[in-house]
Design a protein around this motif. Structure first.
Motif, PDB file in Angstrom:
ATOM      1  N   ILE A   1      15.378  16.487  20.667  1.00  0.00           N
ATOM      2  CA  ILE A   1      16.387  16.240  21.718  1.00  0.00           C
ATOM      3  C   ILE A   1      15.784  15.464  22.887  1.00  0.00           C
ATOM      4  O   ILE A   1      16.380  14.503  23.381  1.00  0.00           O
ATOM      5  N   PHE A   2      14.603  15.853  23.318  1.00  0.00           N
ATOM      6  CA  PHE A   2      14.044  15.242  24.538  1.00  0.00           C
ATOM      7  C   PHE A   2      13.262  13.957  24.278  1.00  0.00           C
ATOM      8  O   PHE A   2      12.722  13.373  25.209  1.00  0.00           O
ATOM      9  N   HIS A   3      13.267  13.514  23.015  1.00  0.00           N
ATOM     10  CA  HIS A   3      12.759  12.162  22.727  1.00  0.00           C
ATOM     11  C   HIS A   3      13.885  11.133  22.814  1.00  0.00           C
ATOM     12  O   HIS A   3      13.635   9.931  22.721  1.00  0.00           O
ATOM     13  N   LEU A   4      15.112  11.635  22.952  1.00  0.00           N
ATOM     14  CA  LEU A   4      16.258  10.728  23.124  1.00  0.00           C
ATOM     15  C   LEU A   4      16.234  10.131  24.529  1.00  0.00           C
ATOM     16  O   LEU A   4      15.585  10.656  25.432  1.00  0.00           O
ATOM     17  N   THR A   5      16.960   9.063  24.717  1.00  0.00           N
ATOM     18  CA  THR A   5      17.071   8.436  26.037  1.00  0.00           C
ATOM     19  C   THR A   5      18.314   8.957  26.733  1.00  0.00           C
ATOM     20  O   THR A   5      19.389   9.022  26.137  1.00  0.00           O
ATOM     21  N   PHE A   6      18.154   9.346  28.002  1.00  0.00           N
ATOM     22  CA  PHE A   6      19.283   9.811  28.808  1.00  0.00           C
ATOM     23  C   PHE A   6      19.507   8.801  29.932  1.00  0.00           C
ATOM     24  O   PHE A   6      18.692   8.679  30.840  1.00  0.00           O
ATOM     25  N   CYS A   7      20.598   8.066  29.828  1.00  0.00           N
ATOM     26  CA  CYS A   7      20.867   6.979  30.784  1.00  0.00           C
ATOM     27  C   CYS A   7      21.719   7.446  31.966  1.00  0.00           C
ATOM     28  O   CYS A   7      21.864   6.717  32.939  1.00  0.00           O
TER      29      CYS A   7
ATOM     30  N   SER B   1      14.026  29.172  24.446  1.00  0.00           N
ATOM     31  CA  SER B   1      15.238  29.871  23.985  1.00  0.00           C
ATOM     32  C   SER B   1      15.387  29.760  22.461  1.00  0.00           C
ATOM     33  O   SER B   1      15.747  30.731  21.798  1.00  0.00           O
ATOM     34  N   PHE B   2      15.061  28.583  21.899  1.00  0.00           N
ATOM     35  CA  PHE B   2      15.136  28.420  20.438  1.00  0.00           C
ATOM     36  C   PHE B   2      14.010  29.174  19.738  1.00  0.00           C
ATOM     37  O   PHE B   2      14.236  29.801  18.694  1.00  0.00           O
ATOM     38  N   THR B   3      12.810  29.142  20.319  1.00  0.00           N
ATOM     39  CA  THR B   3      11.670  29.858  19.727  1.00  0.00           C
ATOM     40  C   THR B   3      11.957  31.350  19.610  1.00  0.00           C
ATOM     41  O   THR B   3      11.865  31.938  18.526  1.00  0.00           O
ATOM     42  N   PHE B   4      12.362  31.968  20.727  1.00  0.00           N
ATOM     43  CA  PHE B   4      12.577  33.417  20.711  1.00  0.00           C
ATOM     44  C   PHE B   4      13.864  33.787  19.983  1.00  0.00           C
ATOM     45  O   PHE B   4      13.937  34.833  19.347  1.00  0.00           O
ATOM     46  N   GLY B   5      14.874  32.930  20.049  1.00  0.00           N
ATOM     47  CA  GLY B   5      16.124  33.174  19.330  1.00  0.00           C
ATOM     48  C   GLY B   5      15.920  33.181  17.826  1.00  0.00           C
ATOM     49  O   GLY B   5      16.402  34.079  17.121  1.00  0.00           O
TER      50      GLY B   5
ATOM     51  N   PHE C   1      13.753  17.620  34.325  1.00  0.00           N
ATOM     52  CA  PHE C   1      13.732  17.203  32.917  1.00  0.00           C
ATOM     53  C   PHE C   1      12.782  18.098  32.109  1.00  0.00           C
ATOM     54  O   PHE C   1      13.148  18.611  31.047  1.00  0.00           O
ATOM     55  N   GLY C   2      11.546  18.294  32.641  1.00  0.00           N
ATOM     56  CA  GLY C   2      10.542  19.118  31.949  1.00  0.00           C
ATOM     57  C   GLY C   2      10.961  20.573  31.845  1.00  0.00           C
ATOM     58  O   GLY C   2      10.747  21.221  30.807  1.00  0.00           O
ATOM     59  N   ALA C   3      11.576  21.111  32.912  1.00  0.00           N
ATOM     60  CA  ALA C   3      12.033  22.512  32.913  1.00  0.00           C
ATOM     61  C   ALA C   3      13.152  22.715  31.890  1.00  0.00           C
ATOM     62  O   ALA C   3      13.225  23.757  31.230  1.00  0.00           O
ATOM     63  N   CYS C   4      13.994  21.702  31.763  1.00  0.00           N
ATOM     64  CA  CYS C   4      15.104  21.746  30.800  1.00  0.00           C
ATOM     65  C   CYS C   4      14.543  21.775  29.368  1.00  0.00           C
ATOM     66  O   CYS C   4      14.982  22.569  28.536  1.00  0.00           O
ATOM     67  N   ALA C   5      13.539  20.928  29.115  1.00  0.00           N
ATOM     68  CA  ALA C   5      12.898  20.882  27.789  1.00  0.00           C
ATOM     69  C   ALA C   5      12.219  22.215  27.477  1.00  0.00           C
ATOM     70  O   ALA C   5      12.327  22.734  26.357  1.00  0.00           O
ATOM     71  N   SER C   6      11.544  22.793  28.494  1.00  0.00           N
ATOM     72  CA  SER C   6      10.859  24.087  28.308  1.00  0.00           C
ATOM     73  C   SER C   6      11.861  25.197  27.992  1.00  0.00           C
ATOM     74  O   SER C   6      11.623  26.021  27.105  1.00  0.00           O
ATOM     75  N   GLN C   7      12.975  25.198  28.728  1.00  0.00           N
ATOM     76  CA  GLN C   7      13.985  26.232  28.498  1.00  0.00           C
ATOM     77  C   GLN C   7      14.536  26.145  27.073  1.00  0.00           C
ATOM     78  O   GLN C   7      14.701  27.163  26.404  1.00  0.00           O
TER      79      GLN C   7
ATOM     80  N   CYS D   1      20.167  24.621  29.140  1.00  0.00           N
ATOM     81  CA  CYS D   1      19.900  23.360  28.435  1.00  0.00           C
ATOM     82  C   CYS D   1      20.140  23.573  26.949  1.00  0.00           C
ATOM     83  O   CYS D   1      19.228  23.937  26.195  1.00  0.00           O
ATOM     84  N   HIS D   2      21.375  23.371  26.540  1.00  0.00           N
ATOM     85  CA  HIS D   2      21.800  23.628  25.168  1.00  0.00           C
ATOM     86  C   HIS D   2      22.000  22.292  24.442  1.00  0.00           C
ATOM     87  O   HIS D   2      22.267  21.271  25.075  1.00  0.00           O
ATOM     88  N   VAL D   3      21.871  22.306  23.124  1.00  0.00           N
ATOM     89  CA  VAL D   3      21.869  21.059  22.343  1.00  0.00           C
ATOM     90  C   VAL D   3      23.168  20.257  22.445  1.00  0.00           C
ATOM     91  O   VAL D   3      23.126  19.081  22.837  1.00  0.00           O
ATOM     92  N   PRO D   4      24.356  20.819  22.110  1.00  0.00           N
ATOM     93  CA  PRO D   4      25.571  19.974  22.103  1.00  0.00           C
ATOM     94  C   PRO D   4      25.865  19.260  23.434  1.00  0.00           C
ATOM     95  O   PRO D   4      26.105  18.041  23.430  1.00  0.00           O
TER      96      PRO D   4
END
Length: 310
Positions: free
Chosen positions: A158-164, A99-103, A89-95, A174-177
């Protein structure tokens, strides 16, 4: 969070015999991207004649390009050869953050480079005032700060959402859509709309500023009486303009493609064009289209290889 890890299934629909071929191709492109950008950075640093705002921005663009590919490609390559494509979960958030920061830093720097070319061609006598060392450092710093803020806003939202569950991301990163499809709760549509508006507004804003710069540049070039003068003025912009067209061209293919093309394979291949192909093409375009940089590269590296002969 009930989901502690995700499974990246971006390449799982492709025939297994194709994956080693993809690995080799993307690995070579990745190494070339790193090498090409490092060559640009070393050349700009070595050659005193290239210590100008235009090449400072190009150097910074190369750094953002290297960091962007580092955030995505090593993981992509590992997954191509792996059967366990899980990501914490944490690695996905970091990626997503990196990716958005550098993009977005990349988009801001392309905008700054457009402004630099506008000042050089439309206000040559005041160039040293508008593009003083302090002004250049501020423009670079704001580009990085802007990219970091967008990366933080998107990843946090995105990562404040709940993933059930389920936890399969239909992508190779780890892309948004695809992540929004896995989230549950009433606030998902609001977050989706907010993130979409932020990204599209910023990208469109950058694109329109670049378009404005080139409209004014085009008008100024047409006023130059000699054909040689017009060619010389345009040649300083050509590489930047081509990179902008490639950057925004591939981005629009991904974000504006028809809904009918939303198959797993088409999504993956289209995303590859933006995440692997665009960074690969960028140093090639700048090295081949920029005569001054090309000459300096030859001079720098020939002097390293044959120190007595230069």
């Amino acid at each position: 969070h009930s989901v502690s890890e995700f499974i990246l299934v971006g390449f799982s629909t492709f025939p297994p015999h194709l994956l080693p071929i993809f690995f080799l191709l993307f690995m070579l492109m990745y190494l070339f991207t790193l090498l090409g950008n490092l060559l640009i950075m070393v050349t700009v640093r070595s050659e005193r004649g290239l210590h100008t705002p235009m090449y400072l921005f190009l150097c910074t663009l190369s750094i953002s390009e290297i960091l962007y590919t580092l955030a995505i490609t090593p993981r992509l390559l590992a997954d191509l050869l792996s059967t366990q494509r899980t990501i914490a979960f944490g690695a996905c958030a970091s990626q997503m953050f990196f990716s958005f920061t550098f993009g977005f830093t990349h988009s801001f720097l392309l905008t700054v480079m457009g402004y630099d070319r506008y000042v050089a061609i439309c206000h040559p006598l005041r160039y040293s005032v508008f593009m003083s060392p302090r002004a250049c450092i501020c423009l670079v710093a704001w580009s990085w700060a802007g990219g970091s803020v967008i990366g933080l806003v998107v990843a946090t939202a995105i990562f404040h959402l709940t993933f059930c569950g389920p936890n399969e991301i239909h992508h190779f990163l780890c892309h948004v859509p695809p992540l929004l499809k896995l989230a549950c709760g009433t606030d998902v549509p609001v977050v989706a709309l907010g993130v979409g508006l932020v990204c599209i507004t910023v990208l469109l804003g950058c694109f329109l500023l670049i378009l404005l710069s080139y409209t004014l540049i085009g008008a100024a070039i047409l006023k130059i009486p000699s054909a040689e003068g017009r060619h010389k003025a345009f040649s300083t912009c050509a590489s930047h303009l081509i990179v902008v067209i490639v950057h925004y061209g591939f981005a629009s293919i991904i974000y504006l493609k028809p809904k009918s093309l939303h198959s797993q394979e088409s999504n993956t291949l289209m995303a590859i064009t933006y995440t692997v192909l665009t960074p690969f093409l960028s140093p090639i375009i700048f090295s081949l289209r920029n005569k001054e940089l090309k000459t300096s590269m030859k001079k720098t590296f020939l002097s390293k290889l044959y120190p007595s002969g230069i």
